[in-house]
Design a protein around this motif. Structure first.
Motif, PDB file in Angstrom:
ATOM      1  N   PHE A   1     -71.152  52.080 -14.370  1.00 58.75           N
ATOM      2  CA  PHE A   1     -72.241  51.928 -13.402  1.00 58.75           C
ATOM      3  C   PHE A   1     -73.480  52.683 -13.867  1.00 58.75           C
ATOM      4  O   PHE A   1     -74.592  52.154 -13.849  1.00 58.75           O
ATOM      5  CB  PHE A   1     -71.779  52.443 -12.026  1.00 58.75           C
ATOM      6  N   ARG A   2     -73.297  53.923 -14.280  1.00 63.09           N
ATOM      7  CA  ARG A   2     -74.435  54.734 -14.720  1.00 63.09           C
ATOM      8  C   ARG A   2     -75.105  54.118 -15.949  1.00 63.09           C
ATOM      9  O   ARG A   2     -76.334  54.108 -16.061  1.00 63.09           O
ATOM     10  CB  ARG A   2     -73.974  56.151 -15.026  1.00 63.09           C
ATOM     11  N   THR A   3     -74.306  53.603 -16.874  1.00 64.14           N
ATOM     12  CA  THR A   3     -74.845  52.974 -18.083  1.00 64.14           C
ATOM     13  C   THR A   3     -75.669  51.740 -17.727  1.00 64.14           C
ATOM     14  O   THR A   3     -76.778  51.551 -18.238  1.00 64.14           O
ATOM     15  CB  THR A   3     -73.698  52.598 -19.041  1.00 64.14           C
ATOM     16  N   GLU A   4     -75.123  50.909 -16.831  1.00 68.10           N
ATOM     17  CA  GLU A   4     -75.849  49.706 -16.420  1.00 68.10           C
ATOM     18  C   GLU A   4     -77.138  50.060 -15.692  1.00 68.10           C
ATOM     19  O   GLU A   4     -78.199  49.483 -15.961  1.00 68.10           O
ATOM     20  CB  GLU A   4     -74.969  48.834 -15.522  1.00 68.10           C
ATOM     21  N   ALA A   5     -77.081  51.022 -14.787  1.00 66.82           N
ATOM     22  CA  ALA A   5     -78.277  51.423 -14.034  1.00 66.82           C
ATOM     23  C   ALA A   5     -79.352  51.966 -14.980  1.00 66.82           C
ATOM     24  O   ALA A   5     -80.532  51.636 -14.846  1.00 66.82           O
ATOM     25  CB  ALA A   5     -77.909  52.457 -12.982  1.00 66.82           C
ATOM     26  N   TYR A   6     -78.955  52.772 -15.940  1.00 68.01           N
ATOM     27  CA  TYR A   6     -79.908  53.330 -16.899  1.00 68.01           C
ATOM     28  C   TYR A   6     -80.529  52.214 -17.741  1.00 68.01           C
ATOM     29  O   TYR A   6     -81.742  52.180 -17.950  1.00 68.01           O
ATOM     30  CB  TYR A   6     -79.205  54.349 -17.799  1.00 68.01           C
TER      31      TYR A   6
ATOM     32  N   LEU B   1     -80.877  49.025 -17.002  1.00 66.74           N
ATOM     33  CA  LEU B   1     -81.792  48.226 -16.191  1.00 66.74           C
ATOM     34  C   LEU B   1     -83.092  48.967 -15.906  1.00 66.74           C
ATOM     35  O   LEU B   1     -84.175  48.386 -15.952  1.00 66.74           O
ATOM     36  CB  LEU B   1     -81.108  47.825 -14.883  1.00 66.74           C
ATOM     37  N   ARG B   2     -82.969  50.256 -15.610  1.00 66.05           N
ATOM     38  CA  ARG B   2     -84.165  51.047 -15.301  1.00 66.05           C
ATOM     39  C   ARG B   2     -85.075  51.162 -16.517  1.00 66.05           C
ATOM     40  O   ARG B   2     -86.289  50.996 -16.410  1.00 66.05           O
ATOM     41  CB  ARG B   2     -83.763  52.433 -14.790  1.00 66.05           C
ATOM     42  N   THR B   3     -84.521  51.437 -17.687  1.00 64.32           N
ATOM     43  CA  THR B   3     -85.351  51.616 -18.879  1.00 64.32           C
ATOM     44  C   THR B   3     -85.906  50.294 -19.394  1.00 64.32           C
ATOM     45  O   THR B   3     -86.940  50.286 -20.065  1.00 64.32           O
ATOM     46  CB  THR B   3     -84.573  52.322 -20.009  1.00 64.32           C
ATOM     47  N   ALA B   4     -85.237  49.191 -19.072  1.00 63.09           N
ATOM     48  CA  ALA B   4     -85.729  47.877 -19.503  1.00 63.09           C
ATOM     49  C   ALA B   4     -86.765  47.318 -18.532  1.00 63.09           C
ATOM     50  O   ALA B   4     -87.347  46.262 -18.790  1.00 63.09           O
ATOM     51  CB  ALA B   4     -84.564  46.899 -19.626  1.00 63.09           C
ATOM     52  N   GLY B   5     -86.976  48.011 -17.428  1.00 57.87           N
ATOM     53  CA  GLY B   5     -87.932  47.529 -16.434  1.00 57.87           C
ATOM     54  C   GLY B   5     -87.399  46.361 -15.634  1.00 57.87           C
ATOM     55  O   GLY B   5     -88.166  45.592 -15.064  1.00 57.87           O
ATOM     56  N   SER B   6     -86.095  46.209 -15.578  1.00 60.23           N
ATOM     57  CA  SER B   6     -85.471  45.067 -14.897  1.00 60.23           C
ATOM     58  C   SER B   6     -84.937  45.408 -13.516  1.00 60.23           C
ATOM     59  O   SER B   6     -84.090  44.704 -12.981  1.00 60.23           O
ATOM     60  CB  SER B   6     -84.309  44.534 -15.747  1.00 60.23           C
ATOM     61  N   LEU B   7     -85.425  46.473 -12.939  1.00 62.27           N
ATOM     62  CA  LEU B   7     -84.877  46.935 -11.666  1.00 62.27           C
ATOM     63  C   LEU B   7     -85.719  46.384 -10.516  1.00 62.27           C
ATOM     64  O   LEU B   7     -86.611  47.036  -9.990  1.00 62.27           O
ATOM     65  CB  LEU B   7     -84.851  48.465 -11.644  1.00 62.27           C
ATOM     66  N   ASP B   8     -85.414  45.137 -10.113  1.00 60.25           N
ATOM     67  CA  ASP B   8     -86.113  44.534  -8.978  1.00 60.25           C
ATOM     68  C   ASP B   8     -85.355  44.856  -7.689  1.00 60.25           C
ATOM     69  O   ASP B   8     -84.337  45.543  -7.699  1.00 60.25           O
ATOM     70  CB  ASP B   8     -86.268  43.030  -9.176  1.00 60.25           C
ATOM     71  N   VAL B   9     -85.849  44.372  -6.579  1.00 66.07           N
ATOM     72  CA  VAL B   9     -85.277  44.698  -5.270  1.00 66.07           C
ATOM     73  C   VAL B   9     -83.822  44.231  -5.174  1.00 66.07           C
ATOM     74  O   VAL B   9     -82.946  44.979  -4.730  1.00 66.07           O
ATOM     75  CB  VAL B   9     -86.124  44.088  -4.126  1.00 66.07           C
ATOM     76  N   ALA B  10     -83.557  43.011  -5.592  1.00 64.38           N
ATOM     77  CA  ALA B  10     -82.194  42.468  -5.499  1.00 64.38           C
ATOM     78  C   ALA B  10     -81.224  43.267  -6.374  1.00 64.38           C
ATOM     79  O   ALA B  10     -80.110  43.584  -5.951  1.00 64.38           O
ATOM     80  CB  ALA B  10     -82.173  40.998  -5.897  1.00 64.38           C
TER      81      ALA B  10
END
Length: 78
Positions: free
Chosen positions: A31-36, A38-47
């Protein structure tokens, strides 16, 4: 389990708790790896953020349940 009736039961319970703890650790790391990522790739949208939040809550629930189970087991047995 209100009291330990045999060493075999307590050994099996310790092994089960340990296996669940390892599984929770692996899932948390994923989970932490995926969240990181997504966050660093700028892919963290609302959904995506909502999906990650739901996963986080599930991991927390599993952790709390495991802690309660462990405390009950070790309090009753030792």
């Amino acid at each position: 389990m209100s009291a330990c009736t045999s060493e075999q039961v307590s050994s099996q319970e310790r092994q089960a708790i340990w296996a669940e703890l390892q599984s929770l650790g692996q899932d948390t790391q994923a989970f932490r790896t995926e969240a990181y990522r997504l966050r660093t790739a700028g892919s963290l949208d609302v959904a995506t953020n909502e999906r990650l939040h739901a996963q986080q809550l599930e991991l927390e629930r599993r952790g709390e349940s495991l802690i309660k189970r462990s405390v009950c087991f070790y309090t009753a047995c030792f």
